[in-house]
Design a protein around this motif. Structure first.
Motif, PDB file in Angstrom:
ATOM      1  N   ILE A  22       7.626   3.408   7.975  1.00 41.31           N
ATOM      2  CA  ILE A  22       8.128   2.187   7.336  1.00 41.31           C
ATOM      3  C   ILE A  22       8.405   2.526   5.881  1.00 41.31           C
ATOM      4  CG2 ILE A  22       7.711  -0.222   6.736  1.00 41.31           C
ATOM      5  CD1 ILE A  22       5.742  -0.452   8.990  1.00 41.31           C
ATOM      6  N   GLU A  23       9.635   2.241   5.454  1.00 40.79           N
ATOM      7  CA  GLU A  23       9.947   2.394   4.032  1.00 40.79           C
ATOM      8  C   GLU A  23      10.064   1.019   3.407  1.00 40.79           C
ATOM      9  OE1 GLU A  23      13.081   5.069   2.772  1.00 40.79           O
ATOM     10  OE2 GLU A  23      13.118   4.202   0.761  1.00 40.79           O
ATOM     11  N   ILE A  24       9.330   0.831   2.325  1.00 34.90           N
ATOM     12  CA  ILE A  24       9.511  -0.350   1.489  1.00 34.90           C
ATOM     13  C   ILE A  24      10.408   0.078   0.345  1.00 34.90           C
ATOM     14  CG2 ILE A  24       8.333  -1.777  -0.234  1.00 34.90           C
ATOM     15  CD1 ILE A  24       5.990  -1.999   1.669  1.00 34.90           C
ATOM     16  N   THR A  25      11.446  -0.708   0.066  1.00 37.10           N
ATOM     17  CA  THR A  25      12.338  -0.371  -1.048  1.00 37.10           C
ATOM     18  C   THR A  25      12.850  -1.644  -1.702  1.00 37.10           C
ATOM     19  OG1 THR A  25      14.363   0.806  -1.691  1.00 37.10           O
ATOM     20  CG2 THR A  25      14.393  -0.244   0.458  1.00 37.10           C
ATOM     21  N   LEU A  77       1.182  -5.989   7.990  1.00 36.14           N
ATOM     22  CA  LEU A  77       1.189  -7.165   7.110  1.00 36.14           C
ATOM     23  C   LEU A  77       0.276  -6.932   5.908  1.00 36.14           C
ATOM     24  CD1 LEU A  77       1.104 -10.015   9.791  1.00 36.14           C
ATOM     25  CD2 LEU A  77       3.043  -9.321   8.374  1.00 36.14           C
ATOM     26  N   ALA A  78      -0.879  -6.335   6.172  1.00 44.57           N
ATOM     27  CA  ALA A  78      -1.830  -6.098   5.074  1.00 44.57           C
ATOM     28  C   ALA A  78      -1.245  -5.106   4.078  1.00 44.57           C
ATOM     29  CB  ALA A  78      -3.145  -5.580   5.646  1.00 44.57           C
ATOM     30  N   TRP A  79      -0.610  -4.063   4.588  1.00 46.39           N
ATOM     31  CA  TRP A  79      -0.034  -3.038   3.692  1.00 46.39           C
ATOM     32  C   TRP A  79       1.106  -3.636   2.857  1.00 46.39           C
ATOM     33  CZ3 TRP A  79       4.846  -0.290   4.551  1.00 46.39           C
ATOM     34  CH2 TRP A  79       5.056   0.753   3.629  1.00 46.39           C
ATOM     35  N   VAL A 125       4.197   6.442   9.360  1.00 44.82           N
ATOM     36  CA  VAL A 125       3.970   6.957   8.000  1.00 44.82           C
ATOM     37  C   VAL A 125       4.461   5.922   6.989  1.00 44.82           C
ATOM     38  CG1 VAL A 125       4.800   8.684   6.329  1.00 44.82           C
ATOM     39  CG2 VAL A 125       4.019   9.411   8.587  1.00 44.82           C
ATOM     40  N   PRO A 126       3.620   5.522   6.020  1.00 42.83           N
ATOM     41  CA  PRO A 126       4.058   4.556   5.002  1.00 42.83           C
ATOM     42  C   PRO A 126       4.788   5.250   3.842  1.00 42.83           C
ATOM     43  CG  PRO A 126       1.692   5.006   4.784  1.00 42.83           C
ATOM     44  CD  PRO A 126       2.197   5.883   5.909  1.00 42.83           C
ATOM     45  N   ALA A 164       1.583  -6.734   2.114  1.00 43.07           N
ATOM     46  CA  ALA A 164       1.036  -7.701   1.146  1.00 43.07           C
ATOM     47  C   ALA A 164       0.477  -6.958  -0.073  1.00 43.07           C
ATOM     48  CB  ALA A 164      -0.057  -8.535   1.808  1.00 43.07           C
ATOM     49  N   GLN A 165      -0.192  -5.856   0.204  1.00 43.55           N
ATOM     50  CA  GLN A 165      -0.778  -5.066  -0.891  1.00 43.55           C
ATOM     51  C   GLN A 165       0.310  -4.507  -1.818  1.00 43.55           C
ATOM     52  OE1 GLN A 165      -3.002  -1.920   1.020  1.00 43.55           O
ATOM     53  NE2 GLN A 165      -3.077  -0.836  -0.927  1.00 43.55           N
ATOM     54  N   ILE A 166       1.397  -4.017  -1.221  1.00 39.55           N
ATOM     55  CA  ILE A 166       2.491  -3.465  -2.057  1.00 39.55           C
ATOM     56  C   ILE A 166       3.178  -4.598  -2.810  1.00 39.55           C
ATOM     57  CG2 ILE A 166       4.639  -2.105  -2.075  1.00 39.55           C
ATOM     58  CD1 ILE A 166       2.182  -0.498  -1.167  1.00 39.55           C
ATOM     59  N   ALA A 167       3.308  -5.753  -2.145  1.00 42.99           N
ATOM     60  CA  ALA A 167       3.967  -6.890  -2.811  1.00 42.99           C
ATOM     61  C   ALA A 167       3.123  -7.372  -4.001  1.00 42.99           C
ATOM     62  CB  ALA A 167       4.194  -8.018  -1.817  1.00 42.99           C
ATOM     63  N   GLU A 168       1.799  -7.345  -3.792  1.00 44.46           N
ATOM     64  CA  GLU A 168       0.919  -7.774  -4.887  1.00 44.46           C
ATOM     65  C   GLU A 168       1.088  -6.843  -6.092  1.00 44.46           C
ATOM     66  OE1 GLU A 168      -3.169  -8.122  -3.688  1.00 44.46           O
ATOM     67  OE2 GLU A 168      -3.741  -8.308  -5.803  1.00 44.46           O
ATOM     68  N   LEU A 169       1.240  -5.554  -5.802  1.00 42.41           N
ATOM     69  CA  LEU A 169       1.402  -4.575  -6.880  1.00 42.41           C
ATOM     70  C   LEU A 169       2.782  -4.696  -7.545  1.00 42.41           C
ATOM     71  CD1 LEU A 169       0.432  -1.948  -8.351  1.00 42.41           C
ATOM     72  CD2 LEU A 169       1.455  -0.657  -6.450  1.00 42.41           C
ATOM     73  N   THR A 170       3.817  -4.812  -6.730  1.00 46.48           N
ATOM     74  CA  THR A 170       5.185  -4.687  -7.272  1.00 46.48           C
ATOM     75  C   THR A 170       5.809  -6.036  -7.651  1.00 46.48           C
ATOM     76  OG1 THR A 170       6.113  -4.714  -5.041  1.00 46.48           O
ATOM     77  CG2 THR A 170       5.610  -2.551  -5.978  1.00 46.48           C
ATOM     78  N   GLN A 171       5.248  -7.117  -7.106  1.00 44.20           N
ATOM     79  CA  GLN A 171       5.648  -8.494  -7.447  1.00 44.20           C
ATOM     80  C   GLN A 171       7.134  -8.823  -7.240  1.00 44.20           C
ATOM     81  OE1 GLN A 171       4.038  -9.190 -11.413  1.00 44.20           O
ATOM     82  NE2 GLN A 171       2.259  -7.964 -10.857  1.00 44.20           N
ATOM     83  N   PRO A 172       7.665  -8.545  -6.044  1.00 40.19           N
ATOM     84  CA  PRO A 172       9.061  -8.917  -5.778  1.00 40.19           C
ATOM     85  C   PRO A 172       9.207 -10.438  -5.697  1.00 40.19           C
ATOM     86  CG  PRO A 172       7.982  -8.281  -3.733  1.00 40.19           C
ATOM     87  CD  PRO A 172       6.987  -8.018  -4.838  1.00 40.19           C
TER      88      PRO A 172
END
Ligand code: OXD
Ligand code: MN
Length: 628
Positions: free
Chosen positions: A148-151, A24-26, A181-182, A28-36
């Motif tokens: 986990i892949e975020i895309t 969840l923390a990771w 692996v993130p 949230a951090q990527i969402a904060e950066l990428t702003q989906p």
């Protein structure tokens, strides 16, 4: 590139956010950066997949093919600037440049992180961010690993659903504390800018400024700007090879660019082999080999990647970490690979192939006669008079491995299969024989390290120029190639006499008239049979310059229309040409400086010694009868 209308609501059919604080923390951090605009936790359910397909067809990202002919099949057309892996934009960001080695693009990790922060900032505005938990290898298997892949690409979500075991079951293991692996991916095409200005989406959004980056120290993957294949399906080359090769080095296993086969002989004995070939050497065809020799059966376990680890009994066990095939379409036909072709009948994503007038697919080589009219991979009308191919040469099919009729019951075995043989192949018009056996593991590592293909550059005057592709890992090794060879040598010491035997093959040797000497395809079962008979102790071999060769009469050529002269030419070894090749190898090795393992220097000396023992006039390259 066509524009699409924005999807009015973000998808609401995924999984619930997991009870996994670290994840969840990771996220949230990527969402904060990428702003989906929304976050979608991928469940891997059928309903989710169907919904994604429906949305992509509705907005033009995918074209639904004729569902009577090819149920569950779709066509994607990429941007013309985004059609393949981009090696020049692929970076290994190790702390020290020397740890990436002379064959990788190195980038300073701190600087690359700054660049990535700039590129990723706000890059998902107006889009949904998908979080895909996945397992490489059967869930919970000894050799398997999670990621986990975020895309921001729904095409990537459905493709990862085919190529990996993706969804809830993987997330449960991650939530329970298993290693993962993130991997972060964005197509790099936000739909809103910082000031709120909007732009319409494209059917294949991407950015020309691409970064496919790997951080071996922290085991992270960040990929920006491409939606295509190995640039975007981060479980494949980025994780299963570049990051996994580093994990393998540190944990005592091997992540390899190899297909895996099970071969059952007439006695019922089962053999397993892994085989490394550079791209464009027919790996998928070999993975689905239909033998032309009687009483031998071949089953597919994997077509591209093998993870291999010593088992409790000391043997080397291999799994296919992938769950699907991402194969090159052109050249796939009833003649070259009927098994693959049948697998594509349903539930397949095609990318950049041509579309027929009745909603089916076509590519060069599928039929002798092309249809009279097609829509080509760029979406333009095409007729056989066109001077451009209808399908892009790197057009692909993405299909579940289980759809291949040749799939082995062992392909999902979490323990893997014990390897008897490792094959190294290249595309060599000269010098390299149809098959030879390495003298021992160290010699096998030397053979793997020096794998090469002749430049197709006779026209450019570069006759004899070799493109080295060590272990077929040139674009995929996540660290210094010389250290990778040292790791292979160490693994050999650990495996001792339980190690698989190593062979070199070359299906591409040409005769004086420039024609291929060996028919290839199903007949590749013949040299493989010889290798397995060597393992079974049924045949002896002759020592020769490049390894041990089959004795006269031992290669099964029954029923082949092949002259004795052609057969001899397939195995001829010219000491002069090999001496020149040894010089090229020395030059090639020099770039690795003092990281080159001493054992490989010794192997080069041993090769030169064997060359010196061969009478130049004879050109058979055979030295003496081997003891066994
Ligand atoms: C692949 C490759 O796509 O090796 O598998 O290039
Ligand atoms: Mn590959």
């Amino acid at each position: 590139m066509a524009q699409i209308q924005p999807c009015p609501t973000a998808s609401s059919f995924g999984a619930d956010a997991p009870n996994a604080p670290e994840v969840l923390a990771w996220v949230a951090q990527i969402a904060e950066l990428t702003q989906p605009d929304a976050i979608h936790w991928v469940s891997g359910s059928r309903a989710e997949r169907d919904q994604l397909y429906a949305e992509m067809v509705a907005d033009g990202t995918l074209i639904a093919l004729n569902q009577d002919k090819r149920p569950g099949c779709y066509l994607a057309r990429s941007a013309p600037s985004d059609v393949a892996r981009v090696e020049s934009r692929t970076f290994i960001c190790s702390e020290r440049e020397a740890d990436a080695g002379p064959t990788n693009n190195w980038a300073d990790p701190a600087q690359m992180r700054q660049t990535l922060r700039r590129k990723f900032r706000g890059c998902m505005r107006g889009r949904t961010m998908y979080v895909i938990p996945f397992s490489m290898g059967p869930l919970g298997g000894d050799i398997s690993k999670l990621g986990i892949e975020i895309t921001d690409s729904p095409y990537v979500v459905v493709s990862m659903g085919i190529m990996t075991r993706a969804g809830d079951a993987a997330m449960e293991r991650i939530a329970a504390g298993e290693y993962w692996v993130p991997a972060v991916h964005s197509v790099g095409y936000p739909l809103r800018d910082e000031a709120g200005g909007v732009r319409l989406d494209l059917t294949w959004p991407c950015d020309d400024d691409k970064y496919i980056t790997h951080f071996p120290q922290t085991r992270e993957i960040w990929s920006y700007g491409s939606g295509y294949g190995g640039n975007a399906l981060l479980g494949k080359k980025c994780y299963a090879l570049r990051i996994a090769s580093v994990l393998g080095r540190d944990e005592g296993w091997l992540a390899e660019h190899m297909l895996i086969l099970r071969v059952t002989g007439p006695s019922g004995r089962r053999f397993h082999l892994a085989a490394a070939f550079p791209s464009a050497c027919g790996k998928t065809n070999l993975a689905m080999l239909r033998p032309t020799i009687e009483s031998w059966q071949v089953e597919t376990i994997g077509d591209d990647i093998a993870w291999m680890r010593p088992g409790a009994d000391g043997r080397l066990y291999a799994i296919n970490p992938e769950a699907g095939f991402f194969g090159v379409a052109p050249g796939t036909s009833e003649q070259t690979n009927p098994t693959a072709l049948a697998a594509l009948d349903h539930d397949t994503i095609f990318t950049n192939v041509a579309l027929t007038d009745d909603g089916d697919v076509w590519w060069e080589g599928l039929t002798d006669q092309p249809p009279a009219h097609l829509i080509d991979w760029r979406g333009q009308d095409w007729t056989p008079d066109s001077d451009q191919p209808a399908a892009h040469p790197n057009s692909r099919f993405t299909v579940r491995a289980s759809q291949a009729a040749s799939i082995s019951p062992a392909w999902q075995d979490p323990a893997g299969v014990p390897l008897d043989v490792i094959l190294f192949g290249g595309r060599r018009a000269s010098n390299v024989p149809l098959i030879s056996e390495s003298y021992d593991w160290e010699h096998g590592v030397f053979v793997g390290a020096t794998v090469s293909s002749e430049q197709t550059a006779a026209a450019e005057g570069a006759v004899g120029a070799l493109r080295r592709d060590p272990f077929a890992m040139l674009p995929f090794c996540g660290y210094n190639m010389a250290d990778y060879w040292a790791h292979w040598l160490k693994m050999g010491q650990r495996l001792g006499d339980q190690a698989p035997r190593i062979f070199q093959v070359n299906w591409f040797r040409k005769g004086a008239g420039g024609k291929f000497l060996w028919p290839g395809f199903g007949d590749n079962s013949r040299p493989i049979e010889w290798a397995l008979r060597r393992v079974a102790g049924e045949v002896e071999a002759d020592d020769a310059i490049s390894g041990r060769l089959p004795r006269k009469g031992d290669l099964n050529v029954a029923g082949l229309d092949m002259t004795e002269t052609a057969l001899e030419a397939l195995f001829a070894l010219d000491p002069k040409a090999w001496a020149a090749e040894a010089d090229l190898t020395e030059e090639y090795f020099a770039q690795f400086g003092d990281r080159l393992p001493a054992a490989l220097v010794a192997q080069l000396a041993a090769l030169r010694e064997r060359i010196s023992r061969c009478p130049v006039a004879v050109h058979s390259g055979r030295i003496s009868r081997a003891k066994a």
